[in-house]
Every structure is written in structure tokens, then in C-alpha cells.
Write a protein that holds these residues in place. Sequence first.
Motif, PDB file in Angstrom:
ATOM      1  N   THR A   2       0.847  -1.188   0.000  1.00  0.00           N
ATOM      2  CA  THR A   2       0.000   0.000   0.000  1.00  0.00           C
ATOM      3  C   THR A   2       0.885   1.241   0.000  1.00  0.00           C
ATOM      4  O   THR A   2       2.113   1.137   0.024  1.00  0.00           O
ATOM      5  N   TRP A   3       0.208   2.409  -0.024  1.00  0.00           N
ATOM      6  CA  TRP A   3       0.996   3.650   0.018  1.00  0.00           C
ATOM      7  C   TRP A   3       1.720   3.783   1.338  1.00  0.00           C
ATOM      8  O   TRP A   3       2.835   4.321   1.396  1.00  0.00           O
ATOM      9  N   ALA A   4       1.099   3.298   2.427  1.00  0.00           N
ATOM     10  CA  ALA A   4       1.765   3.371   3.727  1.00  0.00           C
ATOM     11  C   ALA A   4       3.070   2.581   3.703  1.00  0.00           C
ATOM     12  O   ALA A   4       4.076   2.998   4.263  1.00  0.00           O
ATOM     13  N   ASP A   5       3.059   1.422   2.995  1.00  0.00           N
ATOM     14  CA  ASP A   5       4.272   0.631   2.851  1.00  0.00           C
ATOM     15  C   ASP A   5       5.392   1.471   2.276  1.00  0.00           C
ATOM     16  O   ASP A   5       6.521   1.464   2.755  1.00  0.00           O
ATOM     17  N   LEU A   6       5.061   2.207   1.222  1.00  0.00           N
ATOM     18  CA  LEU A   6       6.075   3.006   0.551  1.00  0.00           C
ATOM     19  C   LEU A   6       6.629   4.063   1.498  1.00  0.00           C
ATOM     20  O   LEU A   6       7.807   4.382   1.463  1.00  0.00           O
ATOM     21  N   LEU A   7       5.758   4.582   2.352  1.00  0.00           N
ATOM     22  CA  LEU A   7       6.197   5.603   3.293  1.00  0.00           C
ATOM     23  C   LEU A   7       7.217   5.015   4.272  1.00  0.00           C
ATOM     24  O   LEU A   7       8.241   5.624   4.569  1.00  0.00           O
ATOM     25  N   PHE A   8       6.922   3.786   4.769  1.00  0.00           N
ATOM     26  CA  PHE A   8       7.861   3.178   5.710  1.00  0.00           C
ATOM     27  C   PHE A   8       9.175   2.822   5.030  1.00  0.00           C
ATOM     28  O   PHE A   8      10.218   2.765   5.674  1.00  0.00           O
ATOM     29  N   LEU A   9       9.115   2.564   3.721  1.00  0.00           N
ATOM     30  CA  LEU A   9      10.326   2.182   2.989  1.00  0.00           C
ATOM     31  C   LEU A   9      11.039   3.394   2.397  1.00  0.00           C
ATOM     32  O   LEU A   9      12.009   3.226   1.663  1.00  0.00           O
ATOM     33  N   LEU A  10      10.551   4.590   2.704  1.00  0.00           N
ATOM     34  CA  LEU A  10      11.066   5.781   2.031  1.00  0.00           C
ATOM     35  C   LEU A  10      12.596   5.923   2.104  1.00  0.00           C
ATOM     36  O   LEU A  10      13.234   6.168   1.067  1.00  0.00           O
TER      37      LEU A  10
END
Lengths: 483, 100
Positions: A2-10
Motif C-alpha cells: 500500500t501507500w503506507a508501505d512506501l512511506l515506511f520504505l522511504l
Amino acid sequence: MTWADLLFLLPEIVLSIGGCLLLLAPVIGGRNNGVAAKWSMLLLLVATAAAIYVAAGAGIPSLALGTLFVADPFAVFFKLLFVVVIAMITLLSAEFLEDGRYSAWEYYSLMAFALCGMMFMASGTHLISIYVGLELLSLASYILAGYYKNETRSTEAAMKYFVLGATSSGILLYGMSLIYGACGSLHLEAISQAVATMAGNQALIIGVMLLGAGLCFKVAAVPFHVWTPDVYTGAPTPVTAFLSTASKVAAFAIFARIFYMGLHSLEPDWNSIIATVAALSMIVGNLAAVTQTNVKRMLAYSSIAHAGYALLGVLAMSEIGLQGVLIYMLVYAFANIGTWAMVMLLRRREYAGENVDDFDGLHKSAPLYAFAMVVFLLSLGGIPPTAGFIGKYYLFAAAISAGYAWLAVIAVLMSAVSMFYYFRLVVAMYLKDGAAADVIPSRQVRFIVIVCLIATLTLGILPERMIRGAARSIAPIVNLASR
Amino acid sequence: MIPTSWFLILGAILFSLGVLGVLTRRNGITIFMSIELMVNAVNLTFIAYARELGSLHGLMWVFFIMAVAAAEAAVGLAIFIALYRHRETIDVDEANLMHW
């Protein structure tokens, strides 16, 4: 995903893209420009640090990629430490990259990928994310160790590191495959649940032992230490600083996470082995360092001994032990990078700065730097008021409260031995005259020495913030382990 | 059907042969081949367990391991070539510049 995943992987995304751009830069720009490469790398590191803050503030449950990846305070602590360490190493490396004999863009790109690997290691909650991160770090390190490709010594170091490193990751993998067979999963939480119900399972014990052997190689603990002196001596000095701090700290991050999160209920089976490894590392590392006349080799053996001290914290399996590991990694990184910067400061075109004699009479020509070196050595030896004392205090206290008083005794005795060989350098600097040692006029290396000096003294005299920070960082892992 | 333990035993034998090769061989390329043998023994073990457990995780691992092994081969062979340029040999015992 999800988009939240991408945020944590930023942070990792920023670094991977940045690393590729660094690699492409000479194709676009067409020139090997050490200064531009250095500033690009520093810019990338600032962006990464900002991304770490964004990811850390993105909320709970900070899991990404299914549950393979977590952005918890423990990971954030290590990631910020990695970024600071790599920034210092970037400035140290600039010295040999700016004269244009070696490609600067590729060097920094490898550094960025190594950093990305270390971040995956700090955040991995599944053995596969940890393994892939570890390999990303290792593959970049093999190349970096051989970066002086015109020097036979450096190429030899790379070859030795590669052969032994690849073997050790094979052993690590075999351990993981046996754990998979025994537990049915390689997620650390699933492993911890499975392990609790199956004490004495043969495949599991052999798997954990092989996994431990692979990890001990990465942190350079005896008996898996033979590569350390040769690789540290042969590699370019900034790369040695990288291997002995960043790479070792990352290895301790996964060591602590795997054992505290995944294998804590296995305690009685493996901690006598870890205790032996810790004791041997302290004894062999310190005693072998006494006989060295080459400073790089001496520091290599000393870093083996430091792995032994830090293992006390992993062994203790307690809150204070884990806190000790984090604090020790922080203070060790600053003191160690400071020492390597001093070795670089004495290096001229030839290999000066590598022999104890090269430090002769330094206090006359450069009193400030001689004093800085003394502070770093005191910190490595664990003498107050330097930061090293706080780190050792926590580790030794953890060992004693976990019932390993004999190990704490060995650790204290061996710290005394280490002061003996550290003071050989002090004697050379203050009591010998000889051909007065001089320092190279490199602003960036001097800057790093001063930064490490201030950090080592400040963390030693005002440690409260560091201690509180470490306590906050370990909370998620300790809660898990005590469940 | 062939029992899983046979595959595991074969994996263990291959792994031991790989370790033995790393320890006894002196030619860089042969050592590297032995390391690949170890890694493939790991792959076999993962596949055998995945079949027994009926889970896909072990099979996924094998893909990751193969990708990593390929990257490792690229780096390793480059290092051996660099060493050969200096030494005209890749006998690891000849790499003895650093001694204490």
C-alpha cells in the motif's frame, strides 16, 4: 503493498534511487569529479536522514512488505547512526578520491548501496529481508575493500574478504534452511513461537549454531576472525573505517534482533557457546594486538576484542544488555572513526601513519590532534570521562546481572591489557621525539577528528540523552522478548 | 515417493563437500565453485523442506538465493581477475603480502 508501505520504505527507496543516480552521473556528466561526487553523496545522506524521520513519524504498526520489514525505534536508532557514520566516512574518503586516480562516483554509489543494505538489516523482521540486506552490504564491501586496484595489497584484501565472506554466508544460509525446516517459517515472530515449543530439536540447534557462526563472522568474533587483520590492513583506510564501524554495527543490529526477537526462548542451548565466543574474542583480540607494530593491524585486533565486549550485551538477554549494545555501538563508532581519521591524518603519499613509530613526537607538531588521539584511545579502553566508559559499564553490568560474573572479570582484565597497547601510541606521541610526526593539511579529515573528539567527550560527560534514547529504542524488542 | 530425509542427507553431503573444497583447494576458481556447491546444497534443502511443509516460502527463497549467488559470482570473478593482473596466478596461498 500500500501507500503506507512506501512511506515506511522511504529511506531505502531514496537510497536505492540515489545510488543508481550516482552510478549514472559520470555517464551524464562525463567527468570523474571527486568534489561533485562528495557533495552529491552528502546531499543524498541528508535526504535519507529526512526520509528516516518521515518514516519514523508515519505511525504504528510500522510494518511494510507484508511483515518482512518494520520501521520501529530500534531500526531508527541504527539507521540514524549509519547515516552519521557514512557521512563521516564520505568526508574521510574524499581525500583519496579527489586526486582522480580512482572513480569517485562509483565509490559513493557502492557506499550508498551498502548503506541501503544496512538499513534493510536494521529493519528486517524476516530472515529473508535480513539476508538480502546482509548480502547487499557484503557485496559492496568486497568491492570497496579492493578499491585501490593498483595496489596488490588491496586486491589481496578483497580476495580474502570475498572468499571467506562468501563461505560464511553459505554457512549462514544453511543454518537458515535448517531453521526453516524445524520451524516452518523464517519470520522472527513465527520462529520465536515455534522455538518455545520445541526445545532439544536437533535440526533447530544445528541451524541456530550455523546461523550464529555466520553472524560471528560478520561481527569478526573469534574463531571467525582470521580475515579481519588482513582485510583491515589491505583495504584503503576510509574503507577500513567503514568495515570496522558501519558494517560491524549493522551486524550487531541483526545479531541483537535475531536473538532477542526470534530465539530468546532458546537461551540455555546457545548462550554457553556465545559466552565462549565472547571470552575468546576478548582474549585473542587483545593479546594479539599487543604484539603488533602496524597501527592498522593493531586496531583490527582491537576491533575483534570490541566485538567480544558487545557480545556480552547480546548474551545477557536483558533490557540493560540490549541497551548496552546500542550505547556501545554508538560510542565505539565515534571513537573508532576518530582513530582511523588520525591514521589518515598521518598518511602521506607512502604508508606513513601505519606504524607506531609514525606517531613519534606528534604532541609537538600537532598538540590538539595528539590530545584527540588520547581521548579516542581512552574511550576504546573504557576509561572515564570518555564515552567508552558508559558503554562498557552497561555491558559489564548486564553480564554480571545475567550471572556471567566470570566473563565480566575477563572483560575487565582484557580492558587493562588493551590499555597497555593503546598507551604505546600515547608514549610515542608524548615521550618520544624522533622525526617529529606531521599531519597532512586536509581540512575534511581534521574536521572529522574534531567532530569525533567532541562527540566522544560530550557523550561521556553528559550521557543522559544517549541512555534515554537507547532505552526508548529497545522498548519494542524487549516487550517482545519478555512476552 | 522419495522420502524427504534422502534429499536432506544429499543436501548435507553436498554442503560438506563444498566446505571441504573451500578448506583444501588452493585455486581461487575451484574455491569459488565449492562455495557455489554449498549454496546449491542450501537450495536443495530449502526445496526439500518446502515440499514436506507444503509451503511456498522455501521455493521463494531459492529464487532469492540464485539471484544473490549470481551477483556474488560477478563480484568474485572480477576480484579474481584483478588479482590475476597483479600476480599472474589466482592461487590463494600466493596472496601473502600481509603477515604479522
